[in-house]
Design a protein around this motif. Structure first.
Motif, PDB file in Angstrom:
ATOM      1  N   GLN A  63       0.832  -1.203   0.000  1.00 28.57           N
ATOM      2  CA  GLN A  63       0.000   0.000   0.000  1.00 28.57           C
ATOM      3  C   GLN A  63       0.867   1.254   0.000  1.00 28.57           C
ATOM      4  O   GLN A  63       0.591   2.204  -0.723  1.00 28.57           O
ATOM      5  N   ARG A  64       1.950   1.258   0.790  1.00 25.48           N
ATOM      6  CA  ARG A  64       2.859   2.411   0.809  1.00 25.48           C
ATOM      7  C   ARG A  64       3.524   2.601  -0.543  1.00 25.48           C
ATOM      8  O   ARG A  64       3.659   3.722  -1.023  1.00 25.48           O
ATOM      9  N   ALA A  65       3.962   1.487  -1.152  1.00 29.57           N
ATOM     10  CA  ALA A  65       4.598   1.572  -2.465  1.00 29.57           C
ATOM     11  C   ALA A  65       3.617   2.103  -3.503  1.00 29.57           C
ATOM     12  O   ALA A  65       3.970   2.902  -4.365  1.00 29.57           O
ATOM     13  N   THR A  66       2.378   1.687  -3.417  1.00 31.47           N
ATOM     14  CA  THR A  66       1.350   2.159  -4.343  1.00 31.47           C
ATOM     15  C   THR A  66       1.086   3.641  -4.130  1.00 31.47           C
ATOM     16  O   THR A  66       0.939   4.403  -5.091  1.00 31.47           O
ATOM     17  N   ASP A  67       1.030   4.081  -2.900  1.00 34.14           N
ATOM     18  CA  ASP A  67       0.766   5.490  -2.597  1.00 34.14           C
ATOM     19  C   ASP A  67       1.922   6.378  -3.051  1.00 34.14           C
ATOM     20  O   ASP A  67       1.707   7.492  -3.501  1.00 34.14           O
ATOM     21  N   GLU A  68       3.163   5.903  -2.935  1.00 32.64           N
ATOM     22  CA  GLU A  68       4.322   6.708  -3.312  1.00 32.64           C
ATOM     23  C   GLU A  68       4.437   6.858  -4.818  1.00 32.64           C
ATOM     24  O   GLU A  68       4.770   7.928  -5.316  1.00 32.64           O
ATOM     25  N   THR A  69       4.165   5.822  -5.570  1.00 29.82           N
ATOM     26  CA  THR A  69       4.313   5.893  -7.023  1.00 29.82           C
ATOM     27  C   THR A  69       3.098   6.481  -7.698  1.00 29.82           C
ATOM     28  O   THR A  69       3.193   7.013  -8.795  1.00 29.82           O
ATOM     29  N   GLY A  70       1.962   6.387  -7.087  1.00 32.22           N
ATOM     30  CA  GLY A  70       0.746   6.907  -7.669  1.00 32.22           C
ATOM     31  C   GLY A  70       0.069   5.927  -8.609  1.00 32.22           C
ATOM     32  O   GLY A  70      -0.988   6.202  -9.134  1.00 32.22           O
TER      33      GLY A  70
END
Length: 154
Positions: free
Chosen positions: A120-127
């Motif tokens: 979820q964090r990786a998804t939020d950071e990359t958009g």
């Protein structure tokens, strides 16, 4: 037919009593009778000797345990075959399958949650994967500008 069953039962009781008596440690023999004498009594007084051995030895074992009978048929502390006890003590570790072990399941769930949070964090950071950052594109308008329509004059 009844005689055959009676003979088979007598032989079975005698063999069981002989084997049980032979496997019993000398310090656990009932009535402080030597093992050789017990074996002789079982053989001479067939089947009463065998029945007497089974009853007396089981009563002595139950008294030694405070009234609890041993669940195994072939009981002996010196036995090569160890039967599992039905009630396990707290000192013995009980081996569980991974899906039956609550601690394993808890760790597995914790690891899965940690991986989900990292994803979820990786998804939020990359958009990537978020609907609010995507811009709608209208491919129909672009293609209409390039190709002449049927209504337009040529």
């Amino acid at each position: 037919m009844f005689r055959v069953i009676l003979v088979i039962l007598t032989v079975a009781i005698t063999i069981f009593a002989l084997a049980d008596c032979a496997r019993t440690p000398s310090n656990e023999l009932p009535a402080k009778i030597p093992k050789a004498l017990w074996l002789l009594l079982i053989l001479v007084f067939t089947p009463l000797g065998g029945l007497g051995w089974i009853l007396v030895s089981r009563v002595m074992q139950a008294e030694a345990r405070g009234g609890q009978l041993n669940r195994g048929i072939w009981y002996s502390n010196e036995s090569a075959i160890k039967l599992p006890s039905r009630s396990q003590t707290d000192t013995e570790p009980r081996i569980l399958a991974p899906d039956d072990d609550p601690e394993f399941l808890w760790k597995l769930e914790r690891d899965l949650q940690r991986k989900r949070r990292e994803q979820q964090r990786a998804t939020d950071e990359t958009g990537w994967g978020r609907d609010d950052t995507a811009t709608p594109t209208n491919d129909h308008e672009d293609s209409a500008d390039e190709a002449p329509s049927a209504d337009s004059p040529s």
